[in-house]
Write an enzyme that holds these catalytic residues in place. Structure first.
Site, PDB file in Angstrom:
ATOM      1  CB  VAL A   1      -3.234   1.334  -3.933  1.00  0.00           C
ATOM      2  CG1 VAL A   1      -3.767   0.616  -2.623  1.00  0.00           C
ATOM      3  CG2 VAL A   1      -4.028   2.856  -4.258  1.00  0.00           C
TER       4      VAL A   1
ATOM      5  CB  ALA B   1      -5.618  -9.864  12.477  1.00  0.00           C
TER       6      ALA B   1
ATOM      7  NE  ARG C   1       6.750  -1.854 -14.156  1.00  0.00           N
ATOM      8  CZ  ARG C   1       5.866  -1.095 -15.310  1.00  0.00           C
ATOM      9  NH1 ARG C   1       6.499  -1.932 -17.131  1.00  0.00           N
ATOM     10  NH2 ARG C   1       6.012  -0.712 -14.762  1.00  0.00           N
TER      11      ARG C   1
ATOM     12  N   GLY D   1     -12.752   2.294  -2.748  1.00  0.00           N
ATOM     13  CA  GLY D   1     -11.943   2.678  -2.343  1.00  0.00           C
ATOM     14  C   GLY D   1     -11.669   2.403  -0.456  1.00  0.00           C
TER      15      GLY D   1
ATOM     16  N   GLY E   1      -4.083  16.396  -8.991  1.00  0.00           N
ATOM     17  CA  GLY E   1      -3.747  14.696  -8.685  1.00  0.00           C
ATOM     18  C   GLY E   1      -5.043  13.944  -8.705  1.00  0.00           C
TER      19      GLY E   1
ATOM     20  CE  LYS F   1     -13.985   2.450  -9.146  1.00  0.00           C
ATOM     21  NZ  LYS F   1     -13.211   4.263  -8.867  1.00  0.00           N
TER      22      LYS F   1
END
Lengths: 434, 434
Positions: free
Chosen positions: B15, B34, B46, B135, B188, B206
């Protein structure tokens, strides 16, 4: 406790009554949500004799619009009289007195959005217009905020409940257009003069706003190619079904080859698509974005409570900005002088799939001559139904084409329409791919 | 030109990569929308050895999370590492440094929303969490703003794409759960450990957020009754079809008799309903409001670009508040100390229609004994299918009930399950009315 946001209404018809009943009936909830109370200072209308559900103290009512437009205690003017004039002058007058404005007037914004937004920007006030498209569906705010990070590539909207009701009923009950229109009028779903709705112009008004927001491009109403549903027949609905499709009046805006297509017309869409499942007076808008793909927003497209709710959400939104002092610094989203305004594609250059229905003499060679004309324009047929062999007279010949340019199909059907084998003007319905 | 809003990322997985690619790939569009540029100051992760599509200057990358959390130039921290700890500590640390935060971490918010929102309120910073539900569907903002004027009475959501994909494929291709799960993992669409998804807990996470926003009531995760899709069989899907229904995993929140029902379970819904038409990994949330009626929001419920787009829309939204100075004055919507917090209804008191599938001995008197047990609990049968008369062995007996209380149906099926005529535990699926 924050100080109240003080509101004046111009017009006290159906939608205003819905908004006022929400403001008076849900005060605690709205105050909690908004963070401040909303106070109705004045409501101007020409007629207060009509019975209304919302109980309003009589000192709030006035027959003098100027009292609302110039009232020193009013922060925000809600215009719900509809039509172009005097609505336009009233809005500009309110803005000139540095009042924020909220309107659900799509016809006005379709013609005069630039003037109104510019005046508001000059006076540093906000314009709320959530109620102008999709009734209770928060599609304006979604395009301004929810999908602000996405590049929209297409919009397909069912944005006129009257047309969708008529097409749904024609499809479900096999009734002709004129009968269903009459029923819709009796039920209050269609105006006594239904031209604006069934002719597609109301959808076009709304499309100017959706396209402006989605593509950051001002769209003039006259740039939209508009066709209504008056000519849709039971035969077309039945053949659409045979091709696995339903007919919906769609408002379409899409970017193709650096142009924007903006058009309103009856459209065949796959039966299993979600838009095809939108029945009755409901609206739905499918926004296709580069990042998010297809997102669909569905709900009641009209009515006192849904549209009134949209109007109140605008009051809350602008009120929040007033409270935080942000109101004077927010540029209305639709006005972006640096946006790369895209040219509108001429309808004749638009490409589509097409459904054609012809009434032809039932004799050998006709199909060959017709497909020859289409082939001459570079148009190929993807499927064909020739029905109802009769002893004499004309039979329907129905074809779906592969992708073709509007100019070529129009030239082809003009030629075909004049062939001696063909007895009626060719019926043409555009077909959207999945 | 306004000064940029400066952003730091924690976590650079799928994401985050989507969000960063949108921020770097659509700079001009975002700046226009914006009103200010968005600058990525630091990205902490990491592991930077994994290939990524977004090209990022190496001086922006850091292995040290504290560099992001305490960086003096960062206005807003985006947390996308997921999980509870250290995500929670990182978010609180960022907030303590007066940084606005954006997260898509529904598991964290389901457990610790109160702490995080309270810390943000104390520090007068904003929390964006649009990416945590649905999403690319802007459902959080819709509940906060678009439907701000409405009193929500119910939410029915398909909010887990993995489950919806599995149920869709089971329905379409007649395959068993385990086969489709395996396929979803290969594609996936499902994690190697799919428990959180197929067990319903992700939907419950959620639902805490949706219910909190819709009903202004904090919901503890443990108050939600959760059932997954692992036990759905082809037999149930086929019988659902015979009853004109489809099975979907729904997250449901609704107000009944002054209580809130919050539950996640496989649910039979009418085949022709729009939610039934939501296929594959798509999500859809139906919000029922007092004023607007049913509004449905549909789109891609997961993925780098859709969820990344939601994250960026939060950055724009909070950035606008920073620019206008409004950021320090906006109370996060979900925290309303004066809201009339509704108690959660115990699952045993929830009323529903039920589908029951029993495997019974094919002999006279069985139906009478079973309907007797149901009748003893005050439960009446609305329709029944007894299939496949065999020479010996057990046959399915399928029933739909009228409305009944969960406690009564559970007691009835416990009794029925012990009857000598019944060979397997009773399969129970809740049924939502139209």
């Amino acid at each position: 406790m924050k100080s109240p946001v003080r509101v004046g209404f111009i017009g006290f018809g159906t939608v205003a009554e819905g908004a006022v009943s929400i403001l008076t009936g849900q005060q605690a909830l709205l105050r909690r949500r908004a963070g401040f109370p909303i106070e109705i200072v004045k409501i101007a209308d020409r007629d207060f004799t009509r019975a209304r559900s919302a109980a309003i103290p009589s000192d709030i009512l006035t027959g003098d619009v100027m009292e609302v437009l110039t009232h020193p205690d009013i922060d925000l003017v809600v215009e719900l009289i509809g039509g172009i004039e005097p609505a336009r002058s009233y809005l500009l007058e309110a803005i000139s007195h540095k009042k924020h404005v909220v309107t659900a007037n799509k016809a006005l914004l379709a013609l005069h959005a630039d003037d109104i937004f510019q005046a508001a920007a000059d006076q540093r006030v906000s314009v709320g217009f959530e109620g102008s498209v999709g009734g209770g569906i928060p599609i304006i705010r979604t395009l301004q905020e929810g999908l602000s990070a996405d590049k929209v590539t297409a919009i397909h909207g069912i944005v006129n409940g009257t047309c969708n009701y008529i097409l749904s009923e024609m499809t479900r009950h096999g009734k002709p257009f004129s009968d269903v229109l009459k029923e819709a009028q009796d039920l209050g779903y269609a105006e006594s003069n239904p031209t604006l709705d069934v002719g597609g112009m109301d959808s076009a008004h709304k499309l100017t706003l959706l396209a402006r927001l989605a593509f950051e491009t001002p769209i003039a109403l006259k740039e939209i190619s508009v066709q209504g549903i008056e000519h849709i027949t039971q035969a077309d609905i039945a053949f659409a079904d045979a091709f696995g499709r339903k007919i919906k009046l769609l408002a379409i805006a899409k970017e193709t080859d650096g142009f924007i297509e903006v058009r309103v017309h009856p459209t065949m869409i796959p039966k299993q698509s979600l838009l095809a499942g939108v029945e009755g007076v409901y609206n739905a808008i499918c926004v296709t974005g580069k990042n998010t793909g297809d997102t669909i927003f569905y709900g009641k497209g009209a009515g006192a409570q849904p549209t009134g709710s949209a109007v109140v959400s605008d009051i809350i939104d602008i009120g929040r900005r007033i409270q935080t002092g942000a109101d004077s610094q927010v540029t209305p989203f639709p006005l972006k002088p640096d946006a790369p305004s895209l040219p509108v594609k001429q309808m004749e250059n638009v490409e589509s799939l097409y459904y054609l229905r012809l009434m032809v003499e039932d004799k050998p060679g006709v199909l060959s001559r017709i497909s020859g004309v289409l082939g001459g324009q570079g148009i190929s047929i993807s499927s064909m139904i020739q029905q109802g062999r009769k002893a004499e007279g004309h039979v329907p010949l129905v074809m779906m084409t592969h992708k073709a340019k509007e100019r070529h199909i129009q030239e082809a059907i003009a030629t075909i329409g004049q062939m001696p084998d063909v007895s009626e003007p060719v019926a043409l319905i555009r077909v959207e791919e999945d």
